[in-house]
Scaffold this active site. Structure first.
Site, PDB file in Angstrom:
ATOM      1  N   HIS A  71       0.823  -1.208   0.000  1.00 25.40           N
ATOM      2  CA  HIS A  71       0.000   0.000   0.000  1.00 25.40           C
ATOM      3  C   HIS A  71       0.858   1.258   0.000  1.00 25.40           C
ATOM      4  CE1 HIS A  71      -3.775  -2.198   1.611  1.00 25.40           C
ATOM      5  NE2 HIS A  71      -3.898  -1.939   0.335  1.00 25.40           N
TER       6      HIS A  71
ATOM      7  N   ARG B  71     -12.936   0.012 -11.028  1.00 22.78           N
ATOM      8  CA  ARG B  71     -13.158  -0.962  -9.957  1.00 22.78           C
ATOM      9  C   ARG B  71     -14.586  -0.812  -9.431  1.00 22.78           C
ATOM     10  NH1 ARG B  71      -8.525   1.988  -8.537  1.00 22.78           N
ATOM     11  NH2 ARG B  71      -6.530   0.909  -8.794  1.00 22.78           N
TER      12      ARG B  71
ATOM     13  N   ARG C 223     -14.394  -3.472 -14.685  1.00 24.39           N
ATOM     14  CA  ARG C 223     -14.106  -4.773 -14.075  1.00 24.39           C
ATOM     15  C   ARG C 223     -15.308  -5.182 -13.243  1.00 24.39           C
ATOM     16  NH1 ARG C 223      -9.099  -5.272 -10.065  1.00 24.39           N
ATOM     17  NH2 ARG C 223     -10.508  -4.164  -8.663  1.00 24.39           N
TER      18      ARG C 223
ATOM     19  N   GLU D   3      -4.539 -12.730 -14.320  1.00 19.19           N
ATOM     20  CA  GLU D   3      -3.993 -12.533 -12.980  1.00 19.19           C
ATOM     21  C   GLU D   3      -3.382 -13.802 -12.408  1.00 19.19           C
ATOM     22  OE1 GLU D   3      -6.750  -9.460 -10.734  1.00 19.19           O
ATOM     23  OE2 GLU D   3      -7.950 -10.930 -11.842  1.00 19.19           O
TER      24      GLU D   3
ATOM     25  N   ASN E 286       0.010  -7.157 -10.415  1.00 19.32           N
ATOM     26  CA  ASN E 286       0.159  -7.340  -8.966  1.00 19.32           C
ATOM     27  C   ASN E 286      -0.139  -8.777  -8.564  1.00 19.32           C
ATOM     28  OD1 ASN E 286       0.515  -4.612  -9.131  1.00 19.32           O
ATOM     29  ND2 ASN E 286      -1.269  -4.055  -7.928  1.00 19.32           N
ATOM     30  N   ASP E 287      -1.326  -9.253  -8.946  1.00 14.43           N
ATOM     31  CA  ASP E 287      -1.683 -10.626  -8.602  1.00 14.43           C
ATOM     32  C   ASP E 287      -0.903 -11.635  -9.431  1.00 14.43           C
ATOM     33  OD1 ASP E 287      -3.446 -10.699  -6.430  1.00 14.43           O
ATOM     34  OD2 ASP E 287      -5.136 -10.071  -7.658  1.00 14.43           O
TER      35      ASP E 287
ATOM     36  N   ARG F 117       2.506 -10.458  -1.226  1.00 10.72           N
ATOM     37  CA  ARG F 117       2.920  -9.089  -1.533  1.00 10.72           C
ATOM     38  C   ARG F 117       3.394  -8.320  -0.302  1.00 10.72           C
ATOM     39  NH1 ARG F 117      -1.410  -6.026  -5.098  1.00 10.72           N
ATOM     40  NH2 ARG F 117      -2.919  -7.063  -3.790  1.00 10.72           N
TER      41      ARG F 117
ATOM     42  N   CYS G 244      -2.762  -3.343 -16.488  1.00  6.06           N
ATOM     43  CA  CYS G 244      -3.390  -2.408 -15.554  1.00  6.06           C
ATOM     44  C   CYS G 244      -2.856  -2.556 -14.139  1.00  6.06           C
ATOM     45  CB  CYS G 244      -4.912  -2.565 -15.547  1.00  6.06           C
ATOM     46  SG  CYS G 244      -5.496  -4.156 -14.937  1.00  6.06           S
TER      47      CYS G 244
END
Length: 535
Positions: free
Chosen positions: A184, A282, A318, A407, A430-431, A441, A478
């Protein structure tokens, strides 16, 4: 103390100034006997409510990623199960602050043991515990220091609430001893345009007021520097930002090859800079903090506001990405052995198919009266069969352009077959990093495995891009990798057709692409696939 510290640069930029450390959290006093259980229970509940309300107010005042993170934290603080567990401990004779502390410690251990996405929330729980204990004791919550001058903030780690509220005019840079490229701290620092370095061992040992310089690009932190060195770093940053502002217009390489630069958003009012559209909307924010799902009309209205804000531009929606770190009381079930590998994303439709059907019809209805070019994609797709089922449902609802997110490695390995049934792919790095390397992560010791420059991750991206080229269909990124101006040319060289990111990252990425021809991007991509370090 060494003159130079080194960490992982996660938000580009140069800064210099006095360093100040985050204060330690509130210390619990000795346990006190409970004479009035009802009053003590009320005291504990009031503390949790105060924290949830405060985080909700912060979320409403924040944009983009910051608002998303704070809403998720507020939802955790307001969880009825949390309040019930605290009340049970009070009724067993534990005073309110110690009851709160013990319950959070229990949840923390469970989250850490679960691994995956839930383990990422451990830092959030630590912050909530500190805030709730402070509220219970009637003392100020932990927060960012205020030395009365612009400064560099150092910490072991930073909570989402603290990071989201930082003022770039006051906090010149962030340096933490923990965290990783997709933590974060990193995500919110990039969104705010604040230079940041994570995994910088020893930074909290630097005395308050010591002058330091920070390079958020290469992770270098120079300690005990001169006033002239600080001035030089600040001048270099002014020059860097001025150079970025000279590159305008649509994203393209030096030879004119087009690369769409898009925005990641969560609501109509999110800051978007000069993006060419939305690469990631999102939708789950509309579903959070509710006991029941939003009605069809509520969804149509909410989506319509977003589409109206992007006339004649692409907007990629999404579908509901619930589960794991985004539990919904009306959908997700507690107690999954490993939520990150459980029922999340598109998989929630196995449990509540009507929820997805209603959302797709609401998106189509909102798109019908808008000029935005609306597309829909599903998160956490793992098989071609899932893609087929989603595409059929979306098209039956009236959505004309349908895609899926990549992902998990299984989706990347099946990219060519996926593009036989959908119109585009969007890679969530990220995933994809987390699942490819089996590396949480938030596991700072494994930050090197989550580096988007890892050749294995780049090969999966290249596999998707090659499939897109062969099919004549777009493949975008993304995830946070899209926001790295050093990596952007590499992604384009691999064949990616669009990059979607926070507003603050658009100018650096646009300038980076403008500085390379497509041929050079391909050379950089080939070198990165063979393990060449970042330039």
């Amino acid at each position: 103390m060494p003159d130079r510290l080194t960490g992982i640069g996660v938000s580009p930029g140069l800064a210099g100034g006095p360093v100040y450390r985050m204060p330690d959290p509130v210390t619990l006093p000795a346990a006190a006997p409970v004479s009035d259980v009802a009053a003590e229970r009320k005291r504990a509940t009031a503390a949790l409510t105060l924290v949830a309300d405060d985080l909700t107010r912060r979320a409403e005042a924040a944009d983009g990623a910051a608002g998303d993170v704070l809403r998720a934290q507020a939802m955790m603080a307001a969880d009825p199960m949390l309040s019930s567990d605290v009340a049970a401990r009070v009724e067993a004779g534990t005073d309110a602050p110690h009851a709160i502390d013990e319950v959070f410690e229990g949840h923390r251990a469970a989250f850490a043991a679960a691994g995956g996405v839930l383990a990422e929330r451990v830092a959030d729980l630590d912050d909530l515990r500190a805030r709730a204990v402070a509220a219970c004791l009637g003392v100020p919550p932990p927060g960012v220091p205020d030395p009365g001058e612009p400064f560099v903030l150092a910490a072991v780690d930073l909570s989402p609430a603290d990071t989201a509220g930082l003022d770039p005019a006051r906090v010149l840079a962030l340096v933490t001893e923990q965290g990783g490229p997709t933590s974060h701290t990193a995500i919110l620092a990039r969104a705010a345009g604040i230079p940041a370095v994570v995994r910088c061992a020893g930074v909290t040992g630097v005395a308050d007021g010591t002058r330091i310089t920070v390079d958020g690009g290469n992770g270098a932190v120079e300690v005990d520097v001169t006033a002239e060195a600080v001035a030089s770093a600040r001048e270099a940053e002014v020059t860097r930002r001025a150079a970025l502002s000279t590159v305008t217009g649509p994203g393209r390489t030096a030879c004119g090859h087009r690369v769409a630069l898009l925005a990641n958003i969560g609501a109509a009012g999110d800051a978007t800079g000069d993006a060419e559209g939305v690469g990631l909307f999102r939708t789950e924010l509309m579903f959070l903090d509710r006991a029941t799902a939003p009605s069809f009309d509520e969804q149509v209205s909410g989506y319509g506001e977003v589409f109206a804000a992007w006339p004649d531009m692409p907007v990629v929606v999404r579908t509901l990405d619930a589960g794991a770190d985004k539990p919904l009381p009306f959908l997700t079930q507690p107690g999954e052995p490993n939520p990150a590998l459980g029922v999340r994303g598109l998989r929630t439709a196995r449990r509540a198919p009507q929820l997805l059907t209603d959302q797709l019809h609401a998106v189509a209805a909102a798109a019908h009266t808008a000029s935005a070019r609306v597309k829909v994609m599903a998160p956490m797709v793992s098989t071609v069969a899932e893609a087929v089922e989603f595409a059929e449902a979306a098209r039956a609802a009236g959505v004309t352009e349908v895609g899926v997110m990549v992902e998990v490695p299984a989706a990347a390995l099946q990219a060519a077959r996926l593009l036989e049934v959908v119109d585009f792919l969007s890679i969530g790095t990220n995933d994809l990093s987390q699942y490819t390397f089996a590396a949480d992560r938030m596991a700072g010791e494994l930050a090197d495995l989550l580096d988007p420059w890892q050749p294995a991750l780049l090969e999966l991206i290249a596999m998707c891009a090659r499939a897109g080229t062969a099919a004549g269909k777009p493949v975008g990124v993304c995830g946070e990798a899209a926001a790295d101006p050093r990596l952007a040319p590499v992604l384009v060289g691999l064949g990616v057709t669009s990059l979607s990111m926070s507003a603050a990252a658009l100018a650096p990425v646009r300038a980076a692409l403008a500085g390379h021809t497509l041929a050079r991007c391909r050379e950089l991509a080939e070198a990165a696939l063979h393990g060449a370090p970042p330039p």
